[in-house]
Scaffold this motif. Structure first.
Motif, PDB file in Angstrom:
ATOM      1  N   GLY A 253       0.816  -1.210   0.000  1.00 60.65           N
ATOM      2  CA  GLY A 253       0.000   0.000   0.000  1.00 60.65           C
ATOM      3  C   GLY A 253       0.847   1.255   0.000  1.00 60.65           C
ATOM      4  O   GLY A 253       1.223   1.782  -1.048  1.00 60.65           O
ATOM      5  N   ALA A 254       1.193   1.727   1.202  1.00 59.99           N
ATOM      6  CA  ALA A 254       1.867   3.020   1.312  1.00 59.99           C
ATOM      7  C   ALA A 254       3.228   3.033   0.622  1.00 59.99           C
ATOM      8  O   ALA A 254       3.543   3.955  -0.138  1.00 59.99           O
ATOM      9  CB  ALA A 254       2.028   3.379   2.788  1.00 59.99           C
ATOM     10  N   ALA A 255       4.045   2.005   0.875  1.00 64.04           N
ATOM     11  CA  ALA A 255       5.437   2.067   0.396  1.00 64.04           C
ATOM     12  C   ALA A 255       5.530   2.173  -1.125  1.00 64.04           C
ATOM     13  O   ALA A 255       6.161   3.100  -1.647  1.00 64.04           O
ATOM     14  CB  ALA A 255       6.222   0.865   0.913  1.00 64.04           C
ATOM     15  N   PRO A 256       4.922   1.240  -1.881  1.00 63.40           N
ATOM     16  CA  PRO A 256       5.094   1.339  -3.329  1.00 63.40           C
ATOM     17  C   PRO A 256       4.490   2.609  -3.918  1.00 63.40           C
ATOM     18  O   PRO A 256       5.065   3.209  -4.835  1.00 63.40           O
ATOM     19  CB  PRO A 256       4.379   0.087  -3.865  1.00 63.40           C
ATOM     20  N   SER A 257       3.348   3.034  -3.389  1.00 61.36           N
ATOM     21  CA  SER A 257       2.702   4.208  -3.990  1.00 61.36           C
ATOM     22  C   SER A 257       3.485   5.486  -3.710  1.00 61.36           C
ATOM     23  O   SER A 257       3.726   6.290  -4.615  1.00 61.36           O
ATOM     24  CB  SER A 257       1.263   4.339  -3.483  1.00 61.36           C
ATOM     25  N   LEU A 258       3.889   5.695  -2.455  1.00 67.13           N
ATOM     26  CA  LEU A 258       4.652   6.909  -2.138  1.00 67.13           C
ATOM     27  C   LEU A 258       5.954   6.933  -2.939  1.00 67.13           C
ATOM     28  O   LEU A 258       6.383   7.971  -3.448  1.00 67.13           O
ATOM     29  CB  LEU A 258       4.963   6.965  -0.638  1.00 67.13           C
ATOM     30  N   ALA A 259       6.578   5.772  -3.050  1.00 72.01           N
ATOM     31  CA  ALA A 259       7.882   5.698  -3.706  1.00 72.01           C
ATOM     32  C   ALA A 259       7.775   5.962  -5.204  1.00 72.01           C
ATOM     33  O   ALA A 259       8.564   6.717  -5.780  1.00 72.01           O
ATOM     34  CB  ALA A 259       8.487   4.321  -3.463  1.00 72.01           C
ATOM     35  N   GLN A 260       6.782   5.346  -5.827  1.00 69.82           N
ATOM     36  CA  GLN A 260       6.654   5.509  -7.278  1.00 69.82           C
ATOM     37  C   GLN A 260       6.220   6.938  -7.620  1.00 69.82           C
ATOM     38  O   GLN A 260       6.629   7.484  -8.642  1.00 69.82           O
ATOM     39  CB  GLN A 260       5.646   4.495  -7.816  1.00 69.82           C
ATOM     40  N   ALA A 261       5.421   7.546  -6.750  1.00 72.44           N
ATOM     41  CA  ALA A 261       5.022   8.938  -6.981  1.00 72.44           C
ATOM     42  C   ALA A 261       6.245   9.843  -6.917  1.00 72.44           C
ATOM     43  O   ALA A 261       6.381  10.793  -7.701  1.00 72.44           O
ATOM     44  CB  ALA A 261       3.991   9.367  -5.941  1.00 72.44           C
ATOM     45  N   ASP A 262       7.149   9.547  -6.001  1.00 65.14           N
ATOM     46  CA  ASP A 262       8.367  10.357  -5.868  1.00 65.14           C
ATOM     47  C   ASP A 262       9.154  10.344  -7.173  1.00 65.14           C
ATOM     48  O   ASP A 262       9.544  11.394  -7.702  1.00 65.14           O
ATOM     49  CB  ASP A 262       9.216   9.816  -4.703  1.00 65.14           C
ATOM     50  N   THR A 263       9.371   9.154  -7.712  1.00 66.91           N
ATOM     51  CA  THR A 263      10.174   9.077  -8.942  1.00 66.91           C
ATOM     52  C   THR A 263       9.435   9.698 -10.121  1.00 66.91           C
ATOM     53  O   THR A 263      10.033  10.418 -10.928  1.00 66.91           O
ATOM     54  CB  THR A 263      10.558   7.610  -9.243  1.00 66.91           C
ATOM     55  N   ALA A 264       8.132   9.452 -10.217  1.00 63.92           N
ATOM     56  CA  ALA A 264       7.368  10.025 -11.334  1.00 63.92           C
ATOM     57  C   ALA A 264       7.499  11.550 -11.329  1.00 63.92           C
ATOM     58  O   ALA A 264       7.713  12.179 -12.375  1.00 63.92           O
ATOM     59  CB  ALA A 264       5.906   9.609 -11.224  1.00 63.92           C
ATOM     60  N   LEU A 265       7.406  12.130 -10.133  1.00 61.87           N
ATOM     61  CA  LEU A 265       7.501  13.592 -10.025  1.00 61.87           C
ATOM     62  C   LEU A 265       8.925  14.063 -10.335  1.00 61.87           C
ATOM     63  O   LEU A 265       9.135  15.061 -11.035  1.00 61.87           O
ATOM     64  CB  LEU A 265       7.070  14.020  -8.615  1.00 61.87           C
ATOM     65  N   ARG A 266       9.915  13.316  -9.863  1.00 59.73           N
ATOM     66  CA  ARG A 266      11.322  13.691 -10.068  1.00 59.73           C
ATOM     67  C   ARG A 266      11.682  13.660 -11.562  1.00 59.73           C
ATOM     68  O   ARG A 266      12.333  14.559 -12.084  1.00 59.73           O
ATOM     69  CB  ARG A 266      12.200  12.697  -9.281  1.00 59.73           C
ATOM     70  N   VAL A 267      11.232  12.608 -12.235  1.00 60.74           N
ATOM     71  CA  VAL A 267      11.482  12.478 -13.679  1.00 60.74           C
ATOM     72  C   VAL A 267      10.901  13.689 -14.410  1.00 60.74           C
ATOM     73  O   VAL A 267      11.520  14.256 -15.306  1.00 60.74           O
ATOM     74  CB  VAL A 267      10.780  11.204 -14.226  1.00 60.74           C
ATOM     75  N   THR A 268       9.705  14.078 -13.992  1.00 59.50           N
ATOM     76  CA  THR A 268       8.996  15.156 -14.686  1.00 59.50           C
ATOM     77  C   THR A 268       9.639  16.507 -14.375  1.00 59.50           C
ATOM     78  O   THR A 268       9.761  17.366 -15.257  1.00 59.50           O
ATOM     79  CB  THR A 268       7.504  15.137 -14.288  1.00 59.50           C
ATOM     80  N   LEU A 269      10.083  16.688 -13.123  1.00 59.93           N
ATOM     81  CA  LEU A 269      10.742  17.954 -12.778  1.00 59.93           C
ATOM     82  C   LEU A 269      12.017  18.126 -13.594  1.00 59.93           C
ATOM     83  O   LEU A 269      12.319  19.218 -14.075  1.00 59.93           O
ATOM     84  CB  LEU A 269      11.062  17.989 -11.278  1.00 59.93           C
ATOM     85  N   ASP A 270      12.752  17.034 -13.758  1.00 59.54           N
ATOM     86  CA  ASP A 270      13.985  17.128 -14.540  1.00 59.54           C
ATOM     87  C   ASP A 270      13.672  17.626 -15.953  1.00 59.54           C
ATOM     88  O   ASP A 270      14.403  18.431 -16.522  1.00 59.54           O
ATOM     89  CB  ASP A 270      14.669  15.759 -14.597  1.00 59.54           C
ATOM     90  N   PHE A 271      12.559  17.158 -16.476  1.00 61.62           N
ATOM     91  CA  PHE A 271      12.153  17.580 -17.821  1.00 61.62           C
ATOM     92  C   PHE A 271      11.732  19.053 -17.826  1.00 61.62           C
ATOM     93  O   PHE A 271      12.188  19.833 -18.654  1.00 61.62           O
ATOM     94  CB  PHE A 271      11.001  16.689 -18.303  1.00 61.62           C
ATOM     95  N   VAL A 272      10.883  19.451 -16.890  1.00 61.35           N
ATOM     96  CA  VAL A 272      10.318  20.810 -16.978  1.00 61.35           C
ATOM     97  C   VAL A 272      11.373  21.897 -16.758  1.00 61.35           C
ATOM     98  O   VAL A 272      11.236  23.004 -17.268  1.00 61.35           O
ATOM     99  CB  VAL A 272       9.125  21.047 -16.012  1.00 61.35           C
ATOM    100  N   PHE A 273      12.428  21.581 -16.011  1.00 62.67           N
ATOM    101  CA  PHE A 273      13.466  22.604 -15.807  1.00 62.67           C
ATOM    102  C   PHE A 273      14.403  22.712 -17.005  1.00 62.67           C
ATOM    103  O   PHE A 273      14.992  23.752 -17.249  1.00 62.67           O
ATOM    104  CB  PHE A 273      14.287  22.307 -14.543  1.00 62.67           C
ATOM    105  N   SER A 274      14.540  21.629 -17.743  1.00 68.91           N
ATOM    106  CA  SER A 274      15.508  21.665 -18.845  1.00 68.91           C
ATOM    107  C   SER A 274      14.841  21.912 -20.197  1.00 68.91           C
ATOM    108  O   SER A 274      15.502  22.261 -21.168  1.00 68.91           O
ATOM    109  CB  SER A 274      16.294  20.352 -18.891  1.00 68.91           C
ATOM    110  N   ARG A 275      13.539  21.762 -20.250  1.00 70.74           N
ATOM    111  CA  ARG A 275      12.839  21.904 -21.525  1.00 70.74           C
ATOM    112  C   ARG A 275      12.498  23.372 -21.772  1.00 70.74           C
ATOM    113  O   ARG A 275      11.738  23.981 -21.002  1.00 70.74           O
ATOM    114  CB  ARG A 275      11.541  21.092 -21.481  1.00 70.74           C
TER     115      ARG A 275
END
Ligand SMILES: Cc1cc2nc3c(=O)[nH]c(=O)nc-3n(C[C@H](O)[C@H](O)[C@H](O)COP(=O)(O)OP(=O)(O)OC[C@H]3O[C@@H](n4cnc5c(N)ncnc54)[C@H](O)[C@@H]3O)c2cc1C
Length: 592
Positions: A253-275
């Protein structure tokens, strides 16, 4: 500010595993994608985790392991699952398989399982059958009782690590008539079975977590010794439902969802700052920026309710039948929406199986969708909540919770992250909450604490005023829902208990419970966590975001709060810290 003790192991593991963006590290995004493309089991990464003794966190300290605090285990699991869910499932299924033994096994069974896990063996959890998923009382796998043991026959299907495990716990019909006392759980040690009396099904291809070993085990009159029975005949349903209270809260429940949300957001932030687009970056587009900050808000509010639940495993163990279902419904479905919304900001790259961050986002989209299916689906958990909400409302209306002995201390131990947790006592798990929800029903205590807060500045006064107004509204909404449930009176017929109306009330209950958890988390940690946490603007945004789901006309939080929230998100991203109220350091290439 020093890192809380219960996060230090996770921090150490994180630094040991190294930067997942660095392909030279074994547990890198690139390697996980390569394995996924080949449907290959992540054996080498699982070995890396085992070499670090992650397995010891699946064994209670009393049996020679290191499992003392579920909050610590949550942090460790997040470190693993933020990199890859296939690995998290492949490695973590052992805890799922062992849980019935930890909860109800004999001392001998506990020693056996502990030794197997110390040997780095894998343990599976055999509940589901091809013809029977959630309706577990229809399970057909059964035993014939002999004088000196049992003969087990039937097939368990869609089982994690089915082929690779050396032992599994199996939910089995022990009374042909079935019923709540007609099932038992057995500890089946494959190496003690006659070789021809069982077989493995082929690996089943899956949409996500493609490398996971999802298969099945077929038993054909497999002889089990008498001591394979866990607890007493007929106790199987209770054992499984209680085991799920632990696993739904944590590994599934908590562990996989919190963790995957973290990476999804991190991947996207890397894109929005460099794009660069229209002469500036994607981050400069207000709609894109707001979407990402909202994702951060959702992670924080999911984290608050999750931390309360994992700490409650130790403190309010008898209330986990409700709390585990709230987590298993609310956190994965919220994160599904987060992933879906931020995929629109990542744009085309979300769809690629290579290039930006090695294509990890599309893997997250596929992988994470399993969380709201297995170990009790969204529907099953909403149903479990729906079955309790009338009793919860009645108890709340009739009780002055402030008079419950020890309630303040209990709430404080659930929420104050500096307070040591008592040992987890599995025999305190219950099938129903009997009307109790110390988190939601503690709203009046939180209101009183808020009113007593010292105010040191004008800025602080404005934030606290807003929190008080939102808390008043929260309390009103709780009372409206309670009144409706008590006055209406629910006829819990089998049909109505699974109705959309009751499920909607259960969803509202989860929102209200989460809002109180956020409030209590702030009240109990504002003096000890960082200044972003302490100033409470994030709480105003979280409460507004939750309550506007029930009351859409609610005024938004001030723009300046959103801006500060955005600045904090950028800070955590730039400093490579977990998106969390306890933002510990993530590995960078310079930390390996
Ligand atoms: C990758 C993967 C790994 C898995 N690992 C394991 C494992 O290790 N061990 C194991 O035992 N199982 C495992 N499972 C099985 C999984 O837990 C079941 O698939 C799950 O419980 C749902 O069962 P089902 O899909 O057969 O749906 P069913 O239970 O048949 O339900 C069908 C539909 O009916 C509705 N429904 C069901 N119950 C209710 C309810 N109470 N209220 C309202 N609506 C309802 C829902 O819409 C549901 O989707 C795994 C599955 C997958 C895909």
């Amino acid at each position: 500010m020093s890192l809380l003790t219960q996060y230090q192991t996770a921090q150490a593991l994180e630094l040991h595993l190294g930067d997942p963006l660095n392909p030279e590290n074994l547990f890198s995004f690139q390697h996980c994608i390569e394995l996924d493309e080949q449907d290959a089991y992540p054996e080498d990464i699982c070995q890396l985790l085992s070499d670090w003794n992650v397995d010891l966190y699946y064994i209670p300290a009393a049996y020679g392991g290191k499992l003392k605090s579920f909050e610590e285990v949550l942090a460790i699991s997040r470190v693993i699952a933020r990199r890859d869910l296939t690995v998290a499932i492949a490695h973590g299924v052992t805890y799922l398989g062992a849980t019935p033994v930890w909860l109800a096994g004999s001392d001998e069974q506990k020693q056996t399982i502990a030794q197997r896990i110390k040997n780095k063996e894998k343990i599976s959890f055999g509940l589901t059958e091809k013809n029977h998923g959630s309706d577990i009382l229809s399970s057909e796998t059964a035993v014939e009782v002999l004088e000196n043991g049992y003969l087990l026959s039937g097939e368990k299907w869609l089982i994690g690590n089915a082929t690779l495990s050396t032992a599994l716990t199996v939910f089995t019909r022990t009374n042909p008539k079935g019923g709540p006392r007609g099932f038992s759980v057995f500890l089946v040690e494959k190496d003690k079975l006659y070789p021809n009396s069982f077989s493995h099904l082929n690996k089943i291809k899956t949409h996500g977590v493609r490398g996971a070993n999802i298969g099945g085990v077929n038993f054909q009159n497999s002889f089990l010794p008498a001591n394979a029975l866990i607890s007493t005949p007929g106790s199987g349903l209770e054992i499984i439902l209680k085991a799920l209270q632990v696993t739904r809260t944590l590994h599934a429940g908590a562990a996989p969802s919190l963790a995957q949300a973290d990476t999804a957001l991190r991947v996207t932030l890397d894109f929005v700052f460099s794009r660069h687009i229209y002469g500036s970056t994607v981050w400069d587009i207000p709609h894109a920026r707001k979407t990402l900050i909202e994702a951060f808000v959702d992670i924080l509010l999911c984290e608050c309710v999750s931390l309360a639940a994992v700490r409650s495993l130790h403190v309010a163990t008898d209330q986990m039948s409700l709390f585990s279902s709230i987590i298993k419904y609310f956190v994965p479905t919220t994160v599904e929406q987060v992933i879906q919304r931020i995929s629109a900001v990542l744009g085309a790259r979300y769809y690629l199986r290579e290039e930006h961050w090695y294509g990890i986002f599309q893997k997250i989209v596929r992988d994470h969708s399993i969380i709201s299916v297995f170990d009790g689906s969204t529907a099953v958990n909403l149903h479990a909540i729906a079955l309790q909400i009338q009793q919860l409302a009645t108890y709340h209306v009739q009780t002055n919770i402030a008079e419950n002995p020890g309630i303040r201390e209990k709430i404080s131990t659930i929420f104050n992250l500096e307070k040591p947790l008592p040992d987890f006592e599995p025999n305190r798990l219950e099938m129903y909450n009997r009307g109790r929800d110390d988190i939601l029903q503690g709203i009046e205590l939180a209101e009183a604490d808020l009113a007593d807060l010292p105010i040191n500045s004008e800025a602080e006064s404005q934030v606290i005023d807003r929190i008080m107004n939102l808390t008043n509204l929260l309390n009103q909404l709780i009372h409206i829902q309670n009144k409706f449930l008590v006055e209406q009176g629910i006829a819990y017929t089998p049909k109505y208990s699974k109705s959309s109306q009751l499920f909607d009330l259960a969803k509202t209950y989860c929102i209200l419970h989460t809002a109180v958890a956020c409030l209590q988390m702030w009240l109990h940690n504002r003096k000890t966590l960082d200044s972003f946490f302490a100033n409470g603007e994030w709480l105003v945004i979280c409460l507004t975001r939750l309550l506007e789901k029930i009351q859409p006309s609610l005024d938004s939080a001030p723009e300046s709060y959103w801006e500060n929230m955005g600045n904090h998100l950028v800070k955590l991203y730039t400093e490579n810290k977990m998106f969390s109220i306890i933002p510990f350091d993530l590995a960078t290439s310079s930390t390996i």
